[in-house]
Write a protein that holds these residues in place. Structure first.
Motif, mmCIF file in Angstrom:
data_model
loop_
_atom_site.group_PDB
_atom_site.id
_atom_site.type_symbol
_atom_site.label_atom_id
_atom_site.label_comp_id
_atom_site.label_asym_id
_atom_site.label_seq_id
_atom_site.Cartn_x
_atom_site.Cartn_y
_atom_site.Cartn_z
ATOM 1 N N THR A 21 -1.016 5.078 2.596
ATOM 2 C CA THR A 21 -1.628 3.976 1.856
ATOM 3 C C THR A 21 -1.328 2.680 2.593
ATOM 4 N N PRO A 22 -2.336 2.047 3.168
ATOM 5 C CA PRO A 22 -2.073 0.826 3.939
ATOM 6 C C PRO A 22 -1.774 -0.370 3.029
ATOM 7 N N PHE A 23 -1.115 -1.360 3.605
ATOM 8 C CA PHE A 23 -0.822 -2.580 2.862
ATOM 9 C C PHE A 23 -2.113 -3.235 2.375
ATOM 10 N N GLU A 24 -3.180 -3.071 3.127
ATOM 11 C CA GLU A 24 -4.457 -3.660 2.748
ATOM 12 C C GLU A 24 -4.971 -3.084 1.429
ATOM 13 N N ALA A 25 -4.687 -1.805 1.161
ATOM 14 C CA ALA A 25 -5.103 -1.190 -0.103
ATOM 15 C C ALA A 25 -4.318 -1.797 -1.264
ATOM 16 N N ILE A 26 -3.035 -2.051 -1.041
ATOM 17 C CA ILE A 26 -2.208 -2.678 -2.077
ATOM 18 C C ILE A 26 -2.699 -4.103 -2.328
ATOM 19 N N GLU A 27 -3.017 -4.796 -1.240
ATOM 20 C CA GLU A 27 -3.525 -6.160 -1.379
ATOM 21 C C GLU A 27 -4.868 -6.164 -2.115
ATOM 22 N N TYR A 28 -5.721 -5.230 -1.792
ATOM 23 C CA TYR A 28 -7.028 -5.129 -2.438
ATOM 24 C C TYR A 28 -6.882 -4.886 -3.937
ATOM 25 N N GLN A 29 -5.949 -3.986 -4.312
ATOM 26 C CA GLN A 29 -5.808 -3.615 -5.714
ATOM 27 C C GLN A 29 -4.998 -4.621 -6.521
ATOM 28 N N PHE A 30 -3.945 -5.207 -5.921
ATOM 29 C CA PHE A 30 -3.041 -6.055 -6.693
ATOM 30 C C PHE A 30 -3.023 -7.520 -6.247
ATOM 31 N N GLY A 31 -3.687 -7.820 -5.139
ATOM 32 C CA GLY A 31 -3.763 -9.203 -4.692
ATOM 33 C C GLY A 31 -2.472 -9.751 -4.116
ATOM 34 N N ILE A 32 -1.634 -8.868 -3.552
ATOM 35 C CA ILE A 32 -0.390 -9.346 -2.933
ATOM 36 C C ILE A 32 -0.361 -8.935 -1.459
ATOM 37 N N SER A 33 0.205 -9.797 -0.647
ATOM 38 C CA SER A 33 0.253 -9.567 0.799
ATOM 39 C C SER A 33 1.359 -8.583 1.160
ATOM 40 N N GLU A 34 1.396 -8.213 2.428
ATOM 41 C CA GLU A 34 2.455 -7.320 2.924
ATOM 42 C C GLU A 34 3.832 -7.934 2.691
ATOM 43 N N ASP A 35 3.963 -9.232 2.955
ATOM 44 C CA ASP A 35 5.258 -9.901 2.745
ATOM 45 C C ASP A 35 5.696 -9.831 1.286
ATOM 46 N N GLU A 36 4.733 -9.964 0.377
ATOM 47 C CA GLU A 36 5.065 -9.887 -1.045
ATOM 48 C C GLU A 36 5.434 -8.456 -1.448
ATOM 49 N N VAL A 37 4.793 -7.466 -0.832
ATOM 50 C CA VAL A 37 5.161 -6.064 -1.090
ATOM 51 C C VAL A 37 6.602 -5.836 -0.637
ATOM 52 N N VAL A 38 6.945 -6.369 0.528
ATOM 53 C CA VAL A 38 8.313 -6.239 1.041
ATOM 54 C C VAL A 38 9.293 -6.889 0.065
ATOM 55 N N GLU A 39 8.951 -8.053 -0.471
ATOM 56 C CA GLU A 39 9.819 -8.718 -1.460
ATOM 57 C C GLU A 39 10.011 -7.845 -2.690
ATOM 58 N N VAL A 40 8.915 -7.250 -3.192
ATOM 59 C CA VAL A 40 9.000 -6.374 -4.364
ATOM 60 C C VAL A 40 9.916 -5.194 -4.063
ATOM 61 N N MET A 41 9.724 -4.572 -2.912
ATOM 62 C CA MET A 41 10.540 -3.410 -2.550
ATOM 63 C C MET A 41 12.006 -3.800 -2.399
#
Length: 92
Positions: A21-41
């Protein structure tokens, strides 16, 4: 960063753990960037789990970044994944 309910947070973490699952799919679905995904994790996982995840994301086998993917893969959803309708898995 946007506040997520528990269900959304669980889904973001699940998608982030999935290698394909690419970061782009997460961004598309939830509107958060890769950096924000890293913060969440970083915030939600134990430190050791976060380190393991980061190692996997940056490994040569990971497909979390679309740049590392084969150009033949142009979708987020596997063509092998069955669609679900009326609570039943459709047959091919």
């Amino acid at each position: 960063m946007k506040d997520f309910d528990l269900k959304e947070l669980d889904r973001i973490i699940e998608m982030a753990w999935e290698d394909r699952t690419p970061f782009e799919a997460i961004e598309y679905q939830f509107g958060i960037s890769e950096d924000e995904v890293v913060e969440v994790m970083r915030r939600e996982l134990k430190p050791s789990s976060f380190r393991l995840w980061r190692e996997r994301v940056h490994s040569k086998v990971s497909q979390k970044h679309l740049k590392k993917r084969s150009e033949e893969v142009t979708r987020f959803k596997s063509d092998q994944q069955r669609t679900i309708t009326n609570n039943k898995i459709s047959k091919r």
